[in-house]
Design a protein around this motif. Structure first.
Motif, short mmCIF file in Angstrom:
data_model
loop_
_atom_site.label_atom_id
_atom_site.label_comp_id
_atom_site.label_asym_id
_atom_site.label_seq_id
_atom_site.Cartn_x
_atom_site.Cartn_y
_atom_site.Cartn_z
N ASN A 404 0.87 -1.09 -0.08
CA ASN A 404 0.01 -0.01 -0.26
C ASN A 404 0.82 1.54 0.11
O ASN A 404 0.41 2.23 -0.70
CB ASN A 404 -0.90 0.06 1.23
CG ASN A 404 -2.39 -0.78 0.87
OD1 ASN A 404 -3.19 -0.19 0.26
ND2 ASN A 404 -2.61 -1.96 1.64
N ALA A 407 2.01 1.75 -3.48
CA ALA A 407 0.90 2.02 -4.44
C ALA A 407 0.53 3.46 -4.14
O ALA A 407 0.20 4.08 -5.20
CB ALA A 407 -0.28 1.21 -4.22
N ILE A 445 -5.68 -4.11 -5.30
CA ILE A 445 -4.98 -2.83 -5.66
C ILE A 445 -5.12 -2.31 -7.26
O ILE A 445 -5.67 -1.15 -7.25
CB ILE A 445 -3.70 -2.64 -5.31
CG1 ILE A 445 -3.41 -2.56 -3.75
CG2 ILE A 445 -2.85 -1.82 -5.89
CD1 ILE A 445 -2.05 -2.47 -3.34
N PHE A 446 -5.10 -3.12 -8.06
CA PHE A 446 -5.30 -2.84 -9.51
C PHE A 446 -6.69 -2.21 -9.91
O PHE A 446 -6.83 -1.50 -10.81
CB PHE A 446 -4.93 -3.87 -10.28
CG PHE A 446 -3.33 -3.99 -10.21
CD1 PHE A 446 -2.39 -2.95 -10.68
CD2 PHE A 446 -2.88 -5.34 -10.03
CE1 PHE A 446 -1.16 -3.01 -10.86
CE2 PHE A 446 -1.08 -5.46 -10.19
CZ PHE A 446 -0.41 -4.64 -10.70
N LEU A 451 -5.63 4.25 -7.44
CA LEU A 451 -4.53 4.18 -7.82
C LEU A 451 -3.89 4.93 -8.97
O LEU A 451 -4.31 4.90 -9.97
CB LEU A 451 -4.28 2.67 -8.25
CG LEU A 451 -3.09 2.08 -8.33
CD1 LEU A 451 -1.84 2.00 -7.37
CD2 LEU A 451 -2.84 0.79 -9.07
N GLY A 455 2.06 4.78 -8.77
CA GLY A 455 1.74 3.78 -8.08
C GLY A 455 1.40 2.34 -8.87
O GLY A 455 1.91 1.42 -8.61
N ARG A 456 0.62 2.48 -9.86
CA ARG A 456 0.44 1.33 -10.63
C ARG A 456 1.83 0.60 -11.27
O ARG A 456 1.90 -0.37 -11.24
CB ARG A 456 -0.49 1.93 -11.78
CG ARG A 456 -0.87 0.42 -12.62
CD ARG A 456 -1.81 1.02 -13.70
NE ARG A 456 -3.02 1.44 -13.14
CZ ARG A 456 -4.05 0.74 -12.69
NH1 ARG A 456 -3.98 -0.59 -13.05
NH2 ARG A 456 -5.30 1.38 -12.05
N LYS A 458 4.70 1.23 -9.94
CA LYS A 458 5.74 0.43 -8.91
C LYS A 458 5.19 -0.93 -8.53
O LYS A 458 5.89 -1.79 -8.36
CB LYS A 458 5.62 1.41 -7.77
CG LYS A 458 6.60 2.77 -7.86
CD LYS A 458 6.59 3.30 -6.49
CE LYS A 458 5.44 4.44 -6.42
NZ LYS A 458 5.73 5.39 -5.18
N VAL A 459 3.79 -1.16 -8.33
CA VAL A 459 3.27 -2.23 -8.16
C VAL A 459 3.38 -3.21 -9.16
O VAL A 459 3.70 -4.60 -9.17
CB VAL A 459 1.64 -2.22 -7.76
CG1 VAL A 459 1.14 -3.43 -7.34
CG2 VAL A 459 1.72 -1.23 -6.47
N THR A 460 3.13 -2.82 -10.48
CA THR A 460 3.27 -3.62 -11.50
C THR A 460 4.58 -4.03 -11.70
O THR A 460 4.88 -5.44 -11.95
CB THR A 460 2.93 -3.38 -13.02
OG1 THR A 460 1.68 -2.46 -12.76
CG2 THR A 460 3.17 -3.86 -14.11
#
Length: 613
Positions: A404, A407, A445-446, A451, A455-456, A458-460
């Motif tokens: 989190n 994100a 999260i996606f 988001l 953030g997208r 970084k999480v991807t």
């Protein structure tokens, strides 16, 4: 005309004090003396006495104490629900009668308070004590105290002068309300100098860029250790300072006001619940500690009915599993199996999404039962089963928090240790059930509308990188470098967005031509290099991304938003949000500024947003 006499001193190496007498002919009404060892100083007037010793204070007569409420401490709901109440007031010899709902007064007003207790129960930094003399303050003490509450109570609880420590204004407010020529005020201010230095140091660091680096926090910890400031006081001081940051206060106060309205009517509807959810999500982005919201939830949301929202089975299912652990008949299998653990993890996920503290309370109750069972001689397997649950829950909390932060937070600290921890937790969850890590932490999260682009990214990259590391196709160092580069781009983009908007507002009415943009970029590069915010050239792709975002913002504010407001057109707003690429947080802040600038009712904006929830 008010006159006053002031005495300034120190009770010990930690406690500073100011003693003030104010009123007409104050010099004839103010008396004090100290013992031979200078271990205490005594202030006295007709009917009143106040003694400051090395470890605490003693008082006799009328009066009481007051201080500014610190955010996050226990506060009566009656005070919390009144936005204008900012101060804690304690009048000697009074107590609240639950049955009658009124204050009861007595003649037993004398007492002793240690400095530790004063700065624990009251404000951690400064507290006021007071006493009054005059024609209106004679006779039985309970009558004097009742008059003090009637005349001064409301004003003292609402005075902004208290929080700002404006002693002169406090004196003026009190004596003006009494409006009695012979009245004299005795005011004592106690300051914890160590707490004040810790508070001011933290405030200077936090308010400069709204974050504390590891090295800065280490210095704070060393300061607290040197001064012997316990963890509770450190935490309440930090939370109070963070709450007072204007950006944080606006979000937390909005959250509080929604809960207060719900508290008064005894229920929370779907629109209010959606607004609370948005504010909690926004708080993550703004690095606002969850403790602020948890405290408010506990005081104002507890036992409130959630209207039009069906109760999920996850709470009852959790209760069944936990109670099953403690069945007394040994022929009943009470071990926690994989299926039970999966149910508990998804229940924890739902409870977190719904901000349902009943889940954590149930877990705490289970912990107490477990301790009692073991104490009474139950089989140790009960403790092993509970520890098994807690181990996975700790992994869940650590993983959820890290992802989190990636994100939704800017300038998040990304380290090899964090990636190794996520790898270990991913392995543990996927061992429990294939793909469990993705289902618990990534899928939701996606789908989150809040988001943002970075953030997208970084999480991807995190999700892809962890998989490649497990397959020995990528190193932890390579993934760390990629995530840090995205975070660096995000910081620079935000700096550019702020400075480009400022430049356009003040110097460039037009920025559409290539020549205008080149001139803007050149001047901006010089400025940011001079301020040491950027080294070298501004990356071309980030500069163009910034210009494009500002153009989209202008289209929305000047063309689309007025139409959306006039027509209450939720679809048009959602279409822009989905296709513009602008972060929803950013757009909602623009909307709020638009409504405030044009003096529009924010409730209309909430109704428009409601159509999207």
């Amino acid at each position: 005309m008010f006159r006053d006499i002031r005495l300034h001193g120190y009770a010990n190496d930690q406690i500073e004090f100011y003693a003030i007498t104010a009123g007409s002919e104050a010099y004839n009404r103010y008396f004090y003396n100290s013992d031979q060892a200078d271990s205490e100083i005594r202030f006295f007037s007709p009917g009143n006495e106040f003694i400051i010793g090395r470890d605490g204070i003693s008082h006799r007569g009328n009066g009481g104490s007051f201080c500014e409420y610190m955010f996050g401490v226990d506060q009566p709901i009656a005070d919390l629900a009144k936005e204008e109440v900012s101060n804690r007031l304690v009048v000697y010899g009074t107590h609240y009668d639950q049955k009658s709902g009124t204050l009861k007064f007595s003649d037993r007003t004398d007492g002793y308070h240690s400095f530790d207790k004063i700065f624990f129960d009251g404000n951690a930094v400064f507290n006021y004590f007071f006493a009054l003399t005059g024609a209106d303050f004679t006779g039985p003490l309970h009558e004097q105290q009742e008059r003090i509450v009637k005349v001064l109570g409301k004003a003292l609880k609402r005075s902004h002068a208290v929080g700002f420590e404006h002693d002169n204004l406090i004196i003026e407010e009190i004596l003006s309300l009494i409006d009695e020529p012979s009245a004299h005020l005795f005011l004592f201010k106690l300051i914890n100098t160590r707490h004040r230095q810790y508070s001011e140091t933290f405030r200077d660091l936090y308010f400069s860029n709204k974050k504390i680096t590891d090295s800065e926090f280490q210095k704070l910890s060393q300061l607290a250790e040197r001064y012997g400031i316990d963890r509770y006081q450190q935490e309440r001081i930090r939370i109070d300072v963070m709450y007072k940051h204007p950006d944080n206060r606006r979000i937390v106060d909005e959250y509080k006001n929604i809960l207060i309205a719900c508290n008064r009517k005894g229920e929370i509807n779907k629109l209010e619940n959606a607004r609370l959810t948005r504010l909690k999500t926004l708080s993550v982005r703004n690095k606002i500690p969850g403790a602020l919201f948890y405290t408010l939830d506990e005081m104002l949301k507890k036992d409130k009915k959630l209207v039009d929202l069906e109760e999920s089975n996850y709470i009852s299912e959790t209760r069944q599993i936990l109670e099953g652990m403690f069945l007394s008949e040994r022929h009943i299998e009470s071990a926690i199996d994989t299926e039970d653990m999966l149910k508990l993890l998804f229940a924890k996920k739902q409870a977190a999404e719904n901000r349902d503290h009943a889940f954590e309370e149930m877990l705490l109750d289970a912990s107490k039962v477990c301790d009692e069972k073991i104490r009474d001689g139950a089989d140790i397997s009960i403790l092993e089963g509970y520890s098994y649950i807690i181990t996975y829950f700790d992994r869940y909390d650590a993983t959820s928090s890290a992802i989190n932060q990636l994100a939704f937070m800017e300038n998040v600290r990304i380290s090899e240790e964090m990636i190794r921890s996520l790898l270990g937790n991913k392995s543990a969850f996927d061992l429990l059930a294939p793909g469990l890590f993705t289902k618990l932490f990534l899928s939701g999260i996606f789908e989150d509308k809040y988001l943002g682009n970075y953030g997208r990214k970084k999480v991807t990259h995190l999700a892809e990188g962890l998989k490649l590391i497990e397959e020995n196709r990528l190193t932890i160092t390579a993934l760390l470098e990629k995530l840090q580069q995205i975070d660096k781009d995000e910081r620079l983009y935000l700096i550019l967005l702020e400075h480009v908007k400022e430049r356009i507002r003040n110097f460039y009415s037009k920025y559409t031509t290539k020549a205008d943009q080149e001139a803007l970029k050149k001047e901006l590069t010089e400025e940011l290099n001079h301020k040491k915010l950027v080294e070298g050239e501004i990356p071309e792709h980030l500069f163009h991304e910034t210009i494009l975002a500002i153009k989209k913002e202008a289209i929305y504010i000047h063309n689309l938003l007025p139409q959306i407001v006039a027509e209450k057109n939720c679809s048009l707003r959602e279409d822009f949000l989905e296709n513009s690429g602008l972060d929803r947080f950013y757009v909602e802040e623009l909307e709020r500024e638009f409504f405030e600038l044009n003096d529009l009712d924010l409730e209309e904006l909430y109704q428009i947003r409601k159509g999207l929830n």
